[in-house]
Design a protein around this motif. Sequence first.
Motif, PDB file in Angstrom:
ATOM      1  N   GLU A  17      10.368   3.866   1.524  1.00 15.03           N
ATOM      2  CA  GLU A  17      10.038   4.971   0.631  1.00 15.03           C
ATOM      3  C   GLU A  17      10.755   4.744  -0.690  1.00 15.03           C
ATOM      4  O   GLU A  17      11.763   4.031  -0.748  1.00 15.03           O
ATOM      5  N   ALA A  18      10.220   5.349  -1.744  1.00 15.19           N
ATOM      6  CA  ALA A  18      10.772   5.141  -3.079  1.00 15.19           C
ATOM      7  C   ALA A  18      10.538   6.373  -3.929  1.00 15.19           C
ATOM      8  O   ALA A  18       9.564   7.111  -3.726  1.00 15.19           O
ATOM      9  N   ILE A  19      11.429   6.599  -4.884  1.00 19.14           N
ATOM     10  CA  ILE A  19      11.215   7.585  -5.942  1.00 19.14           C
ATOM     11  C   ILE A  19      11.088   6.805  -7.243  1.00 19.14           C
ATOM     12  O   ILE A  19      11.963   6.008  -7.597  1.00 19.14           O
TER      13      ILE A  19
ATOM     14  N   LEU B 225       7.790  10.784  -5.244  1.00 23.08           N
ATOM     15  CA  LEU B 225       8.278  10.252  -3.977  1.00 23.08           C
ATOM     16  C   LEU B 225       7.107   9.632  -3.239  1.00 23.08           C
ATOM     17  O   LEU B 225       6.098  10.296  -2.979  1.00 23.08           O
ATOM     18  N   GLN B 226       7.220   8.341  -2.921  1.00 17.07           N
ATOM     19  CA  GLN B 226       6.142   7.607  -2.273  1.00 17.07           C
ATOM     20  C   GLN B 226       6.680   6.862  -1.054  1.00 17.07           C
ATOM     21  O   GLN B 226       7.846   6.494  -1.018  1.00 17.07           O
TER      22      GLN B 226
ATOM     23  N   ALA C 209       0.872  -1.180   0.000  1.00 15.12           N
ATOM     24  CA  ALA C 209       0.000   0.000   0.000  1.00 15.12           C
ATOM     25  C   ALA C 209       0.902   1.221   0.000  1.00 15.12           C
ATOM     26  O   ALA C 209       1.742   1.381   0.891  1.00 15.12           O
ATOM     27  N   ALA C 210       0.762   2.089  -1.002  1.00 15.31           N
ATOM     28  CA  ALA C 210       1.656   3.237  -1.171  1.00 15.31           C
ATOM     29  C   ALA C 210       0.879   4.541  -1.059  1.00 15.31           C
ATOM     30  O   ALA C 210      -0.317   4.604  -1.326  1.00 15.31           O
ATOM     31  N   GLU C 211       1.616   5.576  -0.685  1.00 15.74           N
ATOM     32  CA  GLU C 211       1.061   6.924  -0.552  1.00 15.74           C
ATOM     33  C   GLU C 211       2.024   7.904  -1.209  1.00 15.74           C
ATOM     34  O   GLU C 211       3.230   7.858  -0.944  1.00 15.74           O
TER      35      GLU C 211
END
Length: 395
Positions: free
Chosen positions: A317-319, A300-301, A288-290
């Motif tokens: 977190e990820a870009i 950026l999530q 589940a990402a935001e």
Amino acid sequence: MAKAPALLRSLALRGLTATHAQVFAGVRLVPLLRAAPRGDLRISRRGYDDPMALVDLGEGALYCSSYVPHALVVGWTEDGSPVASYGAALAGPAERNPLAKLGCGVNLLHRMVRREARGEDPAERNRLRLLPQHLAMEGFLALHFNAPEIAWSEYSRRAISRGLDPRTEVSLSGRAIPSLEDALRVFEIHEGQSGLLLFVGELLASVFVVSHPDDYRALHRTLIEDFFEQTLLHAARHNGDSQAFAHTFDAAQVGSLDDLRAALDRARAETGALHLDTAAGLIGRPIAAERVYRAGSFSLQRFMTELEPALDNHIGEAIVRDDGTLEYAKTYRLSAGQVRRARLLQQLAAHGWNLDATAAALRIARDQLLRRIDGEGFGYLIAEHVLKAALKRTR
């Protein structure tokens, strides 16, 4: 205007290739290679001299951490051209906290994610600072942070007025993990390496990815400054040495240097696939990402896996580039206790913090639920007389 990258549904290593690992005692590092870095997003380190940080999250909420060794500064271009500068020039000088003169040892940061400058120069404007791992951890700690919407009689006055304020979790510095510092010192950095899968005691401890091999080389040793869940300390001490995957070659199939090169490429691909299989608790699993920030064609999530007690569970977190390429990632493995606490809060929130409804959903007695709430450290949410009566009846 470019279409925003879609929210992540799983953490996929698009644009990266896993290869053969390096093993040192209980630490296994799997290099992730990027064949064609584009250079229009670069990442560098900014150090902090003070050990503690207070981050203003808005609306009167603060995130407090006793361990913030550095931030990452992300620079990008709008037109796909290479970022003009990086490294020390991109990061700028280390920040000093205005409270440090008072001896508080606190870094007061305006935001968890903050644009570095707001001038007209795109090279200055397109810089973003973030606190690695803290962005994901803040989202995890904020899980159902608010007070119950209904003033149920079983809850304490503090729960009704403040909810889970504050909620805390404990982690270890990378320096506490046996052999990790030595492993990072002696491991070879591969040509094209832009990330790694880090295993400690055969458990996936972290995934770390950056956008460019030069940035990875500069940030490689920052892994020792990351924080890790405490189960990894036990795993490193008691699970023995990590497994090294051996590959044998059929000499009859190798008649030239080209044959040997092709056989080596196949061996690396097969070994990389095996390592990815051991990371299946995160790689390719639903998350589940935001979305936290939009930066041109990048997003950026922060994310969290489904909280399944029988599986590995991670936050991070990820870009992500608009075509799905993973340009940055930093993850944190959740402990079994952290998963239990988060699942309990999810169940309570899903049933409106109604104890009877939550107990029924969990198929346990109401008093057992109250005891579980207390056992997970949330006993302060329950009115004292209610909790005492429940604990007395369940003895």
